[in-house]
Design a protein around this motif. Structure first.
Motif, PDB file in Angstrom:
ATOM      1  N   THR A 296       0.853  -1.193   0.000  1.00  0.00           N
ATOM      2  CA  THR A 296       0.000   0.000   0.000  1.00  0.00           C
ATOM      3  C   THR A 296       0.884   1.237   0.000  1.00  0.00           C
ATOM      4  O   THR A 296       1.895   1.284   0.701  1.00  0.00           O
ATOM      5  CB  THR A 296      -0.883   0.000   1.262  1.00  0.00           C
ATOM      6  N   ARG A 299       0.236   7.642   2.582  1.00  0.00           N
ATOM      7  CA  ARG A 299      -0.846   8.591   2.317  1.00  0.00           C
ATOM      8  C   ARG A 299      -0.386   9.785   1.486  1.00  0.00           C
ATOM      9  O   ARG A 299      -1.093  10.245   0.603  1.00  0.00           O
ATOM     10  CB  ARG A 299      -1.470   9.073   3.632  1.00  0.00           C
ATOM     11  N   ARG A 302      -0.615   8.857  -2.043  1.00  0.00           N
ATOM     12  CA  ARG A 302      -1.971   8.505  -2.480  1.00  0.00           C
ATOM     13  C   ARG A 302      -2.892   9.713  -2.577  1.00  0.00           C
ATOM     14  O   ARG A 302      -3.811   9.752  -3.377  1.00  0.00           O
ATOM     15  CB  ARG A 302      -2.586   7.543  -1.463  1.00  0.00           C
ATOM     16  N   SER A 303      -2.617  10.732  -1.743  1.00  0.00           N
ATOM     17  CA  SER A 303      -3.602  11.803  -1.568  1.00  0.00           C
ATOM     18  C   SER A 303      -3.686  12.776  -2.738  1.00  0.00           C
ATOM     19  O   SER A 303      -4.442  13.728  -2.688  1.00  0.00           O
ATOM     20  CB  SER A 303      -3.258  12.594  -0.315  1.00  0.00           C
ATOM     21  N   GLY A 335      -5.583  10.247 -10.728  1.00  0.00           N
ATOM     22  CA  GLY A 335      -5.101   9.656  -9.476  1.00  0.00           C
ATOM     23  C   GLY A 335      -4.354   8.356  -9.712  1.00  0.00           C
ATOM     24  O   GLY A 335      -4.408   7.779 -10.797  1.00  0.00           O
ATOM     25  N   SER A 337      -3.416   4.348  -8.292  1.00  0.00           N
ATOM     26  CA  SER A 337      -4.037   3.274  -7.517  1.00  0.00           C
ATOM     27  C   SER A 337      -3.439   3.291  -6.104  1.00  0.00           C
ATOM     28  O   SER A 337      -2.364   3.845  -5.885  1.00  0.00           O
ATOM     29  CB  SER A 337      -3.763   1.938  -8.193  1.00  0.00           C
ATOM     30  N   ASP A 338      -4.139   2.668  -5.149  1.00  0.00           N
ATOM     31  CA  ASP A 338      -3.692   2.743  -3.749  1.00  0.00           C
ATOM     32  C   ASP A 338      -2.453   1.923  -3.465  1.00  0.00           C
ATOM     33  O   ASP A 338      -1.781   2.120  -2.468  1.00  0.00           O
ATOM     34  CB  ASP A 338      -4.823   2.261  -2.821  1.00  0.00           C
ATOM     35  N   SER A 339      -2.173   0.938  -4.345  1.00  0.00           N
ATOM     36  CA  SER A 339      -1.030   0.073  -4.043  1.00  0.00           C
ATOM     37  C   SER A 339      -0.159  -0.109  -5.280  1.00  0.00           C
ATOM     38  O   SER A 339      -0.596   0.148  -6.402  1.00  0.00           O
ATOM     39  CB  SER A 339      -1.533  -1.291  -3.570  1.00  0.00           C
TER      40      SER A 339
END
Length: 693
Positions: A296, A299, A302-303, A335, A337-339
């Motif tokens: 993951t 943050r 990711r943000s 954006g 992806s989260d991982s």
């Protein structure tokens, strides 16, 4: 001199009048414009050829010798003049005769030199003006003209007429025509030896870049940001690497970006945000045990919200000559992806998915380490241009001959993003699996030695040739099974095998011309849907492979497995024919390709010599860090010599010059295939390259 007369006649009586006639035609029909364009191009090209021959004459050894002789005569004359004052009447008469004779000779020599230089300058001006007009009138000759023009500018950047021509070109010519060279043009910024003020090369260069950035922000700003980040190298890499930081260049790029804020403030702000996130992602520290796992993202990475003004970095979208980039003309960044998946490799590259506003997920590879991605970017650029020539030629277009390319976007000297080539598999993975003891060889090579055993055998033996023979007998090729496993319909099987053979031929020829090395089986991917090959990791080029600890002596990878995939005719058939077609098109476009390489050579960012340190790292299996820092000074001077040698070698190849003699396309291909499959050469390769596979 008859030669002099004829070239002058050709110019004055044929080419110039042709231009006048064409320009006199005031109709704006397509035909009329084409004719104007054509006449301008031929005039400029011819004048350019004359300029080159004069330039060669003026820098030839004979000319240097003549100049030396003239200096001696001048000294002799001065000595005589000094002597005459203090000599007897009789001697004075002798001296003055001698003096008159010398003065006459020197005057003639001077006149000849001045005439040559004047002619040379006139031809240059004719060429520059003609090329510029050519770009203004139409676009048929754009690729050839833009490259040659930029090449002339870079080579002669201190001459006033060059700077004048640049400034007028910036005024008159649409800036999109220079976008294919944005990279090389930008990398010439900030050279302090170019002088300052409105009559300097730097001023003209920045005017051009500014216009390009205002008209085509999405095709220019990333390059400028990468230069502004020229000093961002992780401390870990600084010590052991030869990244040369050019502060002038960094400052020039920052200054230009600042000026551009007035035109594209929001775009620049958002692009900077995006680049920051990607650099963080590329440099993200990971643990050894995370390799090949999905982790993951923190943050702060990711943000990042959607950036409606920034295109997805690996999406390709066309340059718009009318400079209109409305909403919807490109997929913008929505954006990450989260991982991400951490890949295997010294620098643990990360595979990430980027969401585009078109709903498409773009897979990307974020990389940071001691490979300069700018080299890969330049290679991809070269492949793209060769593809243009292959598409414009009937025989190669009909055979769909091309080199598969992917996008490379450098952000700093050591970090960047590459387009992930979807649906591909490294050849090595298909053949022996990722652990090197499975794959197709395990499935079909019953009773054969596993790859690690072959490698060990090659590493430990003395008589390389004999051992290579033995390894080959115990490791039989299996590549043809790829097509049988995946394409079950006979017509499909046949079509895919043909596509594979053609793409191996095209990429082998292009790779040979640019001296692409390090072609082991993990650096060649195969597309599982089309069966075309894709070459990755292009850091060893321009024959730097010869500098590796174990020099690479083959022109491209044509090992037994590669040939096995081509079917029963092997290299004699489609493969040879396609090699000949590809090489023939490249030889026809020799001038343009050489100009391209020349422009790359002038690119101060392109690192020519593979430093001995890097050479060692290429062929190491352990990833221990070598600490060293003794390069940059020597590199500066070495670089140019290496560059000139590289250009020279490319020129020889495009002339068909192999092993000391000129060859036809047919003969050259014959020689190359012979070298590539020669067991004498193959058995000398670095064992990790897997010459038996």
């Amino acid at each position: 001199m008859t030669f002099e007369y004829s070239s002058r006649t050709i110019l004055e009586k044929y080419l110039k009048p042709a231009v006048s006639v064409a320009e006199g035609d005031k109709s704006t029909s397509k035909k009329s414009i084409e004719r104007q364009n054509q006449t301008q191009f031929h005039l400029a090209h011819y004048a350019d050829g004359l300029f080159r021959s004069y330039e060669e004459r003026l820098s030839s050894t004979e000319w240097q010798a003549a100049m030396h002789l003239r200096r001696q005569k001048k000294m002799e004359l001065e000595a005589l003049i000094r002597r005459i004052k203090s000599s007897t009447k009789k001697d004075q008469t002798d001296y003055s005769l001698k003096i008159q004779e010398l003065q006459k000779q020197l005057a003639m020599d001077k006149e000849e030199a001045e005439k040559l230089q004047d002619d040379r300058d006139n031809f240059l001006n004719l060429a520059l003006e003609g090329y510029e007009r050519c770009l203004v009138i139409g676009n048929k000759y754009d690729v050839r003209v833009v490259f040659r023009l930029v090449s002339l500018w870079f080579a002669l950047s201190s001459r006033l007429n060059i700077i004048k021509n640049m400034l007028s070109t910036v005024e008159e010519v649409q800036s999109y025509k220079f976008i294919p060279l944005v990279y090389q043009i930008a990398s010439r910024m900030g050279s302090s030896k170019d002088g300052v003020g409105p009559h300097s090369f730097q001023f003209a260069l920045i005017s051009l870049l500014k216009k390009m950035a205002i008209d085509h922000p999405y095709h220019t700003i990333f390059q400028l940001l990468a230069l502004a980040n020229g000093d961002r190298i992780k401390d870990k890499q600084r010590s052991r690497n030869s990244f040369i930081v050019d502060i002038d260049k960094k400052l020039a790029a920052e200054k230009l970006l600042e000026e551009l804020l007035a035109y594209h403030g929001p775009i620049i702000t958002q692009t900077k945000q995006l680049v920051e996130i990607y650099i963080k992602l590329a440099e993200l520290e990971t643990r050894r045990e995370d390799t090949n796992k999905r982790i993951t993202l923190p943050r702060e990475i990711r943000s990042l919200r959607e950036l409606e003004l920034v295109p997805v970095i690996t999406a390709t979208f066309p340059v718009d000559p009318s400079c209109q980039y409305h909403e919807g003309s490109f997929p913008y960044f929505k954006g990450l992806s989260d991982s991400v998946v951490i890949m295997n490799g010294i620098n643990a590259p990360k595979v990430v998915e980027c969401l585009g506003s078109d709903g498409h997920k773009y897979k990307q590879l974020a990389k940071s380490g001691n490979d300069d991605l700018r080299q890969d970017a330049v290679m991809e650029q070269f492949f793209g241009l060769v593809n243009t020539f292959l598409q414009n030629h009937r025989d190669t277009w009909k055979r769909r001959l091309a080199v598969r390319t992917y996008k490379v976007v450098p952000f700093t000297p050591s970090a960047g993003v590459l387009e992930w080539v979807d649906g591909t598999l490294p050849l090595g993975e298909y053949l022996i699996g990722s652990m090197r003891n499975g794959g197709a060889h395990r499935r079909y090579g019953t009773g054969d030695w596993p790859f690690p055993k072959c490698r060990e055998h090659m590493e430990n033996g003395k008589d390389k040739r004999k051992i290579f023979q033995e390894v080959c007998e115990n490791f039989r090729p299996v590549m043809h099974h790829f097509f049988l496993e995946r394409f079950l319909q006979p017509a499909d099987w046949f079509e895919k095998r043909l596509a594979y053979t053609r793409s191996v031929a095209a990429s082998s020829m292009v790779g040979y011309i640019v001296g692409l090395g390090d072609r082991h089986a993990m650096n060649i991917l195969i597309d599982q849907a089309t069966a075309e090959v894709v070459h990755i990791d292009l850091g060893v080029a321009f024959e730097q492979g010869l500098m590796l600890k174990t020099p690479e002596r083959v022109p491209f990878r044509l090992t037994r497995d590669i040939i096995d995939g081509m079917g029963v005719t092997g290299v004699d058939g489609v493969f040879r024919r396609c090699c000949e077609e590809t090489l023939s098109v490249m030889r026809t476009n020799k001038e343009a390709l050489l100009t391209i390489v020349e422009v790359f050579i002038h690119d101060p960012l392109y690192k020519w010599a593979l430093s001995p340190l890097k050479a060692l790292q290429r062929q190491k299996d352990s990833n221990d860090d070598l600490e060293t820092s003794l390069e940059s000074l020597q590199e500066e001077s070495e670089g140019n010599k290496d560059a000139a040698r590289a250009l020279m070698r490319v020129k020889q190849k495009l002339d068909g010059y192999e092993e000391g003699e000129m060859r036809s396309v047919h003969g050259q291909v014959q020689q190359l295939i012979q070298d590539a499959i020669d067991p004498e050469r193959l058995c000398q390769m670095f064992p990790g390259w897997g010459a038996w596979m």
